[in-house]
Scaffold this motif. Structure first.
Motif, PDB file in Angstrom:
ATOM      1  N   ARG A 213       0.823  -1.214   0.000  1.00 44.46           N
ATOM      2  CA  ARG A 213       0.000   0.000   0.000  1.00 44.46           C
ATOM      3  C   ARG A 213       0.853   1.259   0.000  1.00 44.46           C
ATOM      4  NH1 ARG A 213      -3.661   0.413   4.919  1.00 44.46           N
ATOM      5  NH2 ARG A 213      -3.898   2.493   4.014  1.00 44.46           N
ATOM      6  N   ALA A 214       1.960   1.207   0.738  1.00 46.40           N
ATOM      7  CA  ALA A 214       2.762   2.413   0.921  1.00 46.40           C
ATOM      8  C   ALA A 214       3.566   2.784  -0.315  1.00 46.40           C
ATOM      9  CB  ALA A 214       3.712   2.229   2.109  1.00 46.40           C
ATOM     10  N   ILE A 215       4.106   1.804  -1.025  1.00 42.20           N
ATOM     11  CA  ILE A 215       5.046   2.080  -2.107  1.00 42.20           C
ATOM     12  C   ILE A 215       4.488   3.025  -3.178  1.00 42.20           C
ATOM     13  CG2 ILE A 215       6.281   1.026  -4.049  1.00 42.20           C
ATOM     14  CD1 ILE A 215       7.667   0.753  -1.301  1.00 42.20           C
ATOM     15  N   PRO A 216       3.285   2.804  -3.706  1.00 43.28           N
ATOM     16  CA  PRO A 216       2.781   3.730  -4.743  1.00 43.28           C
ATOM     17  C   PRO A 216       2.605   5.163  -4.238  1.00 43.28           C
ATOM     18  CG  PRO A 216       1.479   1.707  -4.693  1.00 43.28           C
ATOM     19  CD  PRO A 216       2.338   1.711  -3.466  1.00 43.28           C
ATOM     20  N   LEU A 217       2.381   5.317  -2.942  1.00 44.73           N
ATOM     21  CA  LEU A 217       2.161   6.646  -2.374  1.00 44.73           C
ATOM     22  C   LEU A 217       3.433   7.490  -2.387  1.00 44.73           C
ATOM     23  CD1 LEU A 217      -0.061   5.696   0.712  1.00 44.73           C
ATOM     24  CD2 LEU A 217      -0.789   6.268  -1.615  1.00 44.73           C
ATOM     25  N   LEU A 218       4.590   6.843  -2.511  1.00 45.06           N
ATOM     26  CA  LEU A 218       5.856   7.578  -2.548  1.00 45.06           C
ATOM     27  C   LEU A 218       6.012   8.392  -3.821  1.00 45.06           C
ATOM     28  CD1 LEU A 218       8.279   4.880  -1.086  1.00 45.06           C
ATOM     29  CD2 LEU A 218       7.448   6.940   0.065  1.00 45.06           C
ATOM     30  N   GLN A 219       5.186   8.129  -4.830  1.00 45.10           N
ATOM     31  CA  GLN A 219       5.252   8.914  -6.065  1.00 45.10           C
ATOM     32  C   GLN A 219       4.700  10.318  -5.868  1.00 45.10           C
ATOM     33  OE1 GLN A 219       4.464   6.754  -9.889  1.00 45.10           O
ATOM     34  NE2 GLN A 219       3.690   5.164  -8.529  1.00 45.10           N
ATOM     35  N   SER A 220       3.833  10.486  -4.873  1.00 42.99           N
ATOM     36  CA  SER A 220       3.270  11.811  -4.555  1.00 42.99           C
ATOM     37  C   SER A 220       3.285  11.984  -3.045  1.00 42.99           C
ATOM     38  CB  SER A 220       1.838  11.934  -5.103  1.00 42.99           C
ATOM     39  OG  SER A 220       1.804  11.723  -6.498  1.00 42.99           O
TER      40      SER A 220
ATOM     41  N   SER B 270       0.656   6.955   8.831  1.00 37.11           N
ATOM     42  CA  SER B 270      -0.212   5.956   9.475  1.00 37.11           C
ATOM     43  C   SER B 270       0.274   4.538   9.189  1.00 37.11           C
ATOM     44  CB  SER B 270      -1.654   6.116   8.988  1.00 37.11           C
ATOM     45  OG  SER B 270      -2.185   7.354   9.375  1.00 37.11           O
ATOM     46  N   ILE B 271       0.689   4.297   7.942  1.00 31.91           N
ATOM     47  CA  ILE B 271       1.162   2.964   7.570  1.00 31.91           C
ATOM     48  C   ILE B 271       2.440   2.611   8.319  1.00 31.91           C
ATOM     49  CG2 ILE B 271       2.153   1.604   5.680  1.00 31.91           C
ATOM     50  CD1 ILE B 271       0.153   2.994   3.809  1.00 31.91           C
ATOM     51  N   THR B 272       3.377   3.562   8.384  1.00 31.80           N
ATOM     52  CA  THR B 272       4.641   3.261   9.068  1.00 31.80           C
ATOM     53  C   THR B 272       4.432   3.090  10.573  1.00 31.80           C
ATOM     54  OG1 THR B 272       5.176   5.636   9.153  1.00 31.80           O
ATOM     55  CG2 THR B 272       6.066   4.360   7.312  1.00 31.80           C
TER      56      THR B 272
ATOM     57  N   GLU C 280      12.813   3.529   6.779  1.00 27.97           N
ATOM     58  CA  GLU C 280      13.323   4.090   5.524  1.00 27.97           C
ATOM     59  C   GLU C 280      12.266   4.950   4.836  1.00 27.97           C
ATOM     60  OE1 GLU C 280      16.333   4.093   4.745  1.00 27.97           O
ATOM     61  OE2 GLU C 280      17.001   2.622   6.218  1.00 27.97           O
ATOM     62  N   ILE C 281      11.025   4.512   4.868  1.00 30.25           N
ATOM     63  CA  ILE C 281       9.945   5.308   4.286  1.00 30.25           C
ATOM     64  C   ILE C 281       9.807   6.638   5.027  1.00 30.25           C
ATOM     65  CG2 ILE C 281       7.442   5.446   3.945  1.00 30.25           C
ATOM     66  CD1 ILE C 281       7.501   2.411   3.363  1.00 30.25           C
ATOM     67  N   ASN C 282       9.855   6.573   6.352  1.00 26.04           N
ATOM     68  CA  ASN C 282       9.789   7.804   7.152  1.00 26.04           C
ATOM     69  C   ASN C 282      10.923   8.762   6.813  1.00 26.04           C
ATOM     70  OD1 ASN C 282       7.454   7.607   8.724  1.00 26.04           O
ATOM     71  ND2 ASN C 282       8.459   6.296  10.236  1.00 26.04           N
ATOM     72  N   SER C 283      12.102   8.210   6.629  1.00 26.06           N
ATOM     73  CA  SER C 283      13.262   9.034   6.294  1.00 26.06           C
ATOM     74  C   SER C 283      13.055   9.749   4.948  1.00 26.06           C
ATOM     75  CB  SER C 283      14.519   8.160   6.224  1.00 26.06           C
ATOM     76  OG  SER C 283      15.642   8.907   5.816  1.00 26.06           O
TER      77      SER C 283
END
Length: 213
Positions: A129-136, A146-148, A204-207
């Motif tokens: 779920r989280a990965i595609p959100l990193l594009q925006s 919330s996911i992290t 890593e996502i948070n960073s």
């Protein structure tokens, strides 16, 4: 120069590779869950975990090659390397769990192990779920946070199950076969490490979010 740049991977290729890798995490976690149910299909699911781990390794290599070939990356090259490495470590630990099961010919799994497997599968689904959100990132900061946070909470729950499982394992085998305790504790440790690696993915996502917002 225009021709040369045309040969370079576009930014979106990184997200495609991340998405492909995240799907191997889900498929690996589903196979891990199948293995932890025990029974006649253990070998089948161990093979599946190895298959998905190999696919994940190939995708990781593609990401590293893309970093070297690209003029432009969607975010810092170090963050890209760290994120894909954390994801890859998660499925590596799934394979280590399967290797232990095969090595010691384990056929049955305690309830806390199965519960840990279910949580690990949920962690993998959250990463997808989280990965595609990193594009925006700007538009998805709240959802990513919330996911992290949920990934970190689930890692803590796995830690609790690890401790509970070890206690039950000790009580079960303290007057019996010490080898059964050793093997069981190793499986518990590998499962805990899978959840730890998903917590690393969350970090890593948070960073990335912090640097981009």
């Amino acid at each position: 120069m225009r021709w040369f740049k045309a040969l370079m991977p576009k930014e979106h290729s990184f997200f495609e590779l991340f998405a492909r890798h995240s799907r191997t995490l889900v498929e690996g976690a589903e196979s891990l869950q199948g293995m932890l149910r025990g029974g006649a299909e253990i070998e089948f699911y161990c093979d599946k975990i190895s298959q998905y781990e190999n696919e994940a390794d190939n995708i990781t290599r593609e990401v590293m090659m893309a970093i070297r070939r690209s003029f432009i990356t969607p975010f810092d090259r170090g963050d890209i390397k760290n994120l894909i490495a954390a994801m890859d470590d998660a499925i590596d630990q799934m394979q280590q769990t399967a290797k232990t099961v095969r090595l010691f010919e384990v056929k049955e799994f305690d309830q806390p192990m199965q519960e840990m497997g279910a949580i690990i599968q949920h962690c993998a689904e959250l990463v997808v779920r989280a990965i595609p959100l990193l594009q925006s990132i700007g538009a998805n900061v709240g959802t990513l946070s919330s996911i992290t946070e949920e990934l970190t909470r689930l890692e803590g729950k796995v830690d609790d199950l690890h401790d509970l499982g070890l206690k039950k394992l000790f009580l079960k085998h303290r007057s019996g076969n010490a080898m059964d305790y050793i093997v069981g504790s190793e499986i518990y440790d590998h499962l805990e490490k899978v959840a730890d690696r998903f917590d690393d993915v969350a970090n890593e996502i948070n960073s990335i979010v912090i640097e981009q917002v």
